[in-house]
Design an enzyme around this catalytic site. Structure first.
Site, PDB file in Angstrom:
ATOM      1  N   LYS A  38       2.749  41.656  32.913  1.00 10.54           N
ATOM      2  CA  LYS A  38       3.988  41.218  33.141  1.00 10.54           C
ATOM      3  C   LYS A  38       4.953  41.130  32.174  1.00 10.54           C
ATOM      4  CE  LYS A  38       2.188  38.127  36.955  1.00 10.54           C
ATOM      5  NZ  LYS A  38       1.946  36.678  37.487  1.00 10.54           N
ATOM      6  N   TYR A  78       6.932  39.378  45.989  1.00 11.19           N
ATOM      7  CA  TYR A  78       6.542  37.894  46.057  1.00 11.19           C
ATOM      8  C   TYR A  78       6.968  37.160  47.219  1.00 11.19           C
ATOM      9  CZ  TYR A  78       4.261  38.077  41.210  1.00 11.19           C
ATOM     10  OH  TYR A  78       3.507  38.130  40.507  1.00 11.19           O
ATOM     11  N   ASN A 141       2.130  34.415  32.827  1.00 12.57           N
ATOM     12  CA  ASN A 141       0.529  34.596  32.775  1.00 12.57           C
ATOM     13  C   ASN A 141       0.072  36.128  32.662  1.00 12.57           C
ATOM     14  OD1 ASN A 141       0.899  35.240  35.320  1.00 12.57           O
ATOM     15  ND2 ASN A 141      -0.373  33.838  36.173  1.00 12.57           N
ATOM     16  N   HIS A 144      -0.821  40.423  36.926  1.00 15.20           N
ATOM     17  CA  HIS A 144      -1.085  40.257  38.279  1.00 15.20           C
ATOM     18  C   HIS A 144      -2.171  41.109  38.615  1.00 15.20           C
ATOM     19  CE1 HIS A 144      -0.220  40.319  42.679  1.00 15.20           C
ATOM     20  NE2 HIS A 144      -0.513  41.550  42.595  1.00 15.20           N
ATOM     21  N   GLU A 155       0.423  46.562  48.213  1.00 17.25           N
ATOM     22  CA  GLU A 155       1.089  46.511  46.891  1.00 17.25           C
ATOM     23  C   GLU A 155       1.247  47.755  46.166  1.00 17.25           C
ATOM     24  OE1 GLU A 155      -0.210  41.799  46.181  1.00 17.25           O
ATOM     25  OE2 GLU A 155      -1.024  43.376  44.728  1.00 17.25           O
TER      26      GLU A 155
END
Ligand code: ADP
Ligand code: MG
Length: 167
Positions: A38, A78, A141, A144, A155
């Protein structure tokens, strides 16, 4: 060599005792999962360190691309969280800097990568996990990882053509 319906391969060879029965050996297809490093990770130049943790866990990075996610891509990706209070913030964050999208392969890749990632909230992540080491907050965080094999397929297809994945 024969390809089975689930992507596994079967090799048919003469039986070693020279009877008429052929021997069939099945090589199960390793599982695949989808990963994102990320924006907080690319910003802090952590992509190599995180990739080393992925590889040390026995997962192979079989496809990888650095992209700047569009708002539309982040919203689609998302969409499952669109009614959650953090959705807007999450889309802003995911489009705030480049990300690395990846396909990881290995036995039990989905569960194994979730283990290597650690809990969503870094305060609850186990020692030695990516999020324990690097995550800044519940939102920022660092990584993913898909939460199921079915979602991994969806995905992966959102970011990679079959030709981009060379195994
Ligand atoms: P995971 O990434 O561990 O599968 P979720 O699917 O529940 O976690 O959430 C997707 C992402 O949304 C998280 O990784 C995190 O970036 C963000 N997120 C989840 N919960 C929160 C929260 N309470 N506040 C801010 N961001 C959150
Ligand atoms: Mg999730």
């Amino acid at each position: 060599m024969a390809a089975l319906a689930d992507g596994s391969r079967a090799v048919i060879s003469p039986h070693p005792d020279l009877s008429n029965r052929p021997r069939v050996t099945v090589f199960p297809m390793a599982e695949r999962t989808f990963s994102i490093l990320k924006p907080d990770a690319t910003r802090r130049n952590l992509t190599g360190k995180i990739n080393a943790m992925i590889e040390d866990a026995g997962l192979r990075i079989i496809a990888q691309r650095r992209i700047r996610m569009s708002r539309e891509q982040a919203e689609d990706f998302y969409e499952i969280h669109k009614d959650r209070p953090f959705y807007g913030e999450l889309v802003e964050f995911m489009t705030s800097a480049p990300v690395i999208v990846q396909v990881l392969e290995g036995s039990n890749a989905v569960a194994k990568y979730r283990e290597v990632m650690g809990a969503t909230n870094p305060a609850q992540a186990d020692d030695g996990t990516i999020r324990k080491l690097y995550a800044l907050s519940m939102g920022e965080n660092s990584v993913h990882g898909s939460d199921s094999g079915d979602n991994a397929k969806i995905e992966i297809a959102q970011f990679f053509d079959a030709d981009d994945i060379v195994g």
